[in-house]
Scaffold this motif. Structure first.
Motif, mmCIF file in Angstrom:
data_model
loop_
_atom_site.group_PDB
_atom_site.id
_atom_site.type_symbol
_atom_site.label_atom_id
_atom_site.label_comp_id
_atom_site.label_asym_id
_atom_site.label_seq_id
_atom_site.Cartn_x
_atom_site.Cartn_y
_atom_site.Cartn_z
ATOM 1 N N TYR A 27 2.130 1.019 -0.549
ATOM 2 C CA TYR A 27 1.742 1.035 0.870
ATOM 3 C C TYR A 27 1.561 -0.384 1.380
ATOM 4 C CZ TYR A 27 0.429 5.599 -0.917
ATOM 5 O OH TYR A 27 0.442 6.798 -1.563
ATOM 6 N N ARG A 28 1.754 -0.565 2.696
ATOM 7 C CA ARG A 28 1.450 -1.836 3.337
ATOM 8 C C ARG A 28 -0.030 -1.862 3.704
ATOM 9 N NH1 ARG A 28 3.002 -6.206 2.778
ATOM 10 N NH2 ARG A 28 5.142 -5.576 3.018
ATOM 11 N N PHE A 29 -0.538 -0.692 4.120
ATOM 12 C CA PHE A 29 -1.956 -0.614 4.483
ATOM 13 C C PHE A 29 -2.499 0.779 4.244
ATOM 14 C CE2 PHE A 29 0.359 0.202 8.480
ATOM 15 C CZ PHE A 29 -0.232 1.380 8.925
ATOM 16 N N ILE A 30 -3.820 0.843 4.133
ATOM 17 C CA ILE A 30 -4.529 2.115 4.024
ATOM 18 C C ILE A 30 -5.713 2.044 4.986
ATOM 19 C CG2 ILE A 30 -5.682 3.764 2.504
ATOM 20 C CD1 ILE A 30 -4.513 2.175 0.114
ATOM 21 N N ILE A 31 -5.875 3.092 5.757
ATOM 22 C CA ILE A 31 -7.037 3.161 6.656
ATOM 23 C C ILE A 31 -7.923 4.300 6.152
ATOM 24 C CG2 ILE A 31 -7.798 3.620 9.023
ATOM 25 C CD1 ILE A 31 -5.175 2.243 9.922
ATOM 26 N N PHE A 32 -9.207 3.997 6.028
ATOM 27 C CA PHE A 32 -10.177 4.957 5.521
ATOM 28 C C PHE A 32 -11.158 5.315 6.616
ATOM 29 C CE2 PHE A 32 -8.973 1.986 2.170
ATOM 30 C CZ PHE A 32 -8.551 2.836 1.151
ATOM 31 N N LYS A 33 -11.657 6.555 6.571
ATOM 32 C CA LYS A 33 -12.701 6.925 7.522
ATOM 33 C C LYS A 33 -13.780 7.701 6.803
ATOM 34 C CE LYS A 33 -11.036 11.299 9.427
ATOM 35 N NZ LYS A 33 -10.623 11.952 10.662
ATOM 36 N N ILE A 69 -7.505 -1.505 4.419
ATOM 37 C CA ILE A 69 -6.968 -2.427 3.425
ATOM 38 C C ILE A 69 -5.588 -2.806 3.923
ATOM 39 C CG2 ILE A 69 -6.064 -2.602 1.070
ATOM 40 C CD1 ILE A 69 -9.088 -2.556 1.085
ATOM 41 N N TYR A 70 -5.318 -4.102 3.956
ATOM 42 C CA TYR A 70 -4.002 -4.561 4.387
ATOM 43 C C TYR A 70 -3.445 -5.520 3.336
ATOM 44 C CZ TYR A 70 -0.164 -6.303 7.187
ATOM 45 O OH TYR A 70 1.080 -6.627 7.627
ATOM 46 N N ASP A 71 -2.222 -5.245 2.894
ATOM 47 C CA ASP A 71 -1.557 -6.086 1.903
ATOM 48 C C ASP A 71 -0.705 -7.093 2.665
ATOM 49 O OD1 ASP A 71 -0.478 -7.155 -0.361
ATOM 50 O OD2 ASP A 71 0.703 -5.394 -0.915
ATOM 51 N N PHE A 72 -1.178 -8.328 2.720
ATOM 52 C CA PHE A 72 -0.528 -9.356 3.545
ATOM 53 C C PHE A 72 0.370 -10.248 2.694
ATOM 54 C CE2 PHE A 72 -0.802 -13.642 5.608
ATOM 55 C CZ PHE A 72 -0.005 -13.337 6.691
ATOM 56 N N PHE A 86 -6.444 -7.731 1.951
ATOM 57 C CA PHE A 86 -7.523 -7.878 2.924
ATOM 58 C C PHE A 86 -8.305 -6.581 3.048
ATOM 59 C CE2 PHE A 86 -5.240 -11.580 4.136
ATOM 60 C CZ PHE A 86 -6.086 -12.356 4.903
ATOM 61 N N PHE A 87 -9.619 -6.720 3.115
ATOM 62 C CA PHE A 87 -10.479 -5.598 3.466
ATOM 63 C C PHE A 87 -10.963 -5.875 4.875
ATOM 64 C CE2 PHE A 87 -14.733 -3.860 4.057
ATOM 65 C CZ PHE A 87 -14.522 -2.525 3.739
#
Length: 139
Positions: A27-33, A69-72, A86-87
């Motif tokens: 994944y490039r990013f994951i968004i959590f809630k 979470i973002y993978d930059f 990144f968090f």
């Protein structure tokens, strides 16, 4: 069950998806809630590796908090290809106070569950997590 002071429980799927992002770059990013009914942090959205930063930023709700979470990927001044995880604690100014407090009180516990975060950002509006900010924090 944990009380609110120690933060919400973290669903195992969160850790699994994070490991996939970290190890396999699935994944490039994951968004959590935070799911208040289940009293735990769950996966909200997954971003394909082909998606751009703009897609990630557009996936965050304007009026609710999220963890992301973002993978930059970037190139250093020495011309080396690198990536940093990144968090981002997204807490928009217009979110409800209760929503902000819930995310603030659960952040540290959630972060401890995800091993491998390299940079942390706190953002209350999109300019605080713009690509220029990400770039400057990555180097």
């Amino acid at each position: 069950m944990s009380n609110a002071a120690s933060g919400m429980a973290v669903n195992d799927d969160c850790k699994l998806k994070f490991l996939e992002l970290k190890a396999k770059r699935t994944y490039r990013f994951i968004i959590f809630k935070i799911d208040e009914k289940q009293k735990q942090v769950i996966v909200d959205k997954l971003g394909e590796p082909t998606l751009a930063y703009e897609d990630f930023a557009a996936s965050l709700p304007a009026d609710e908090c999220r963890y992301a979470i973002y993978d930059f990927d970037f190139v250093t001044e020495e011309n080396c290809q690198k990536s940093k995880i990144f968090f981002i604690a997204w807490s928009p100014d217009i979110a409800r106070v209760r929503n902000k407090m819930l995310y603030a009180s659960s952040k540290d516990r959630f972060k401890r569950e995800l091993d491998g975060i390299q940079v942390e950002l706190q953002a209350t509006d999109p300019t605080e997590m713009g690509l220029d900010v990400i770039r400057s924090r990555a180097n």
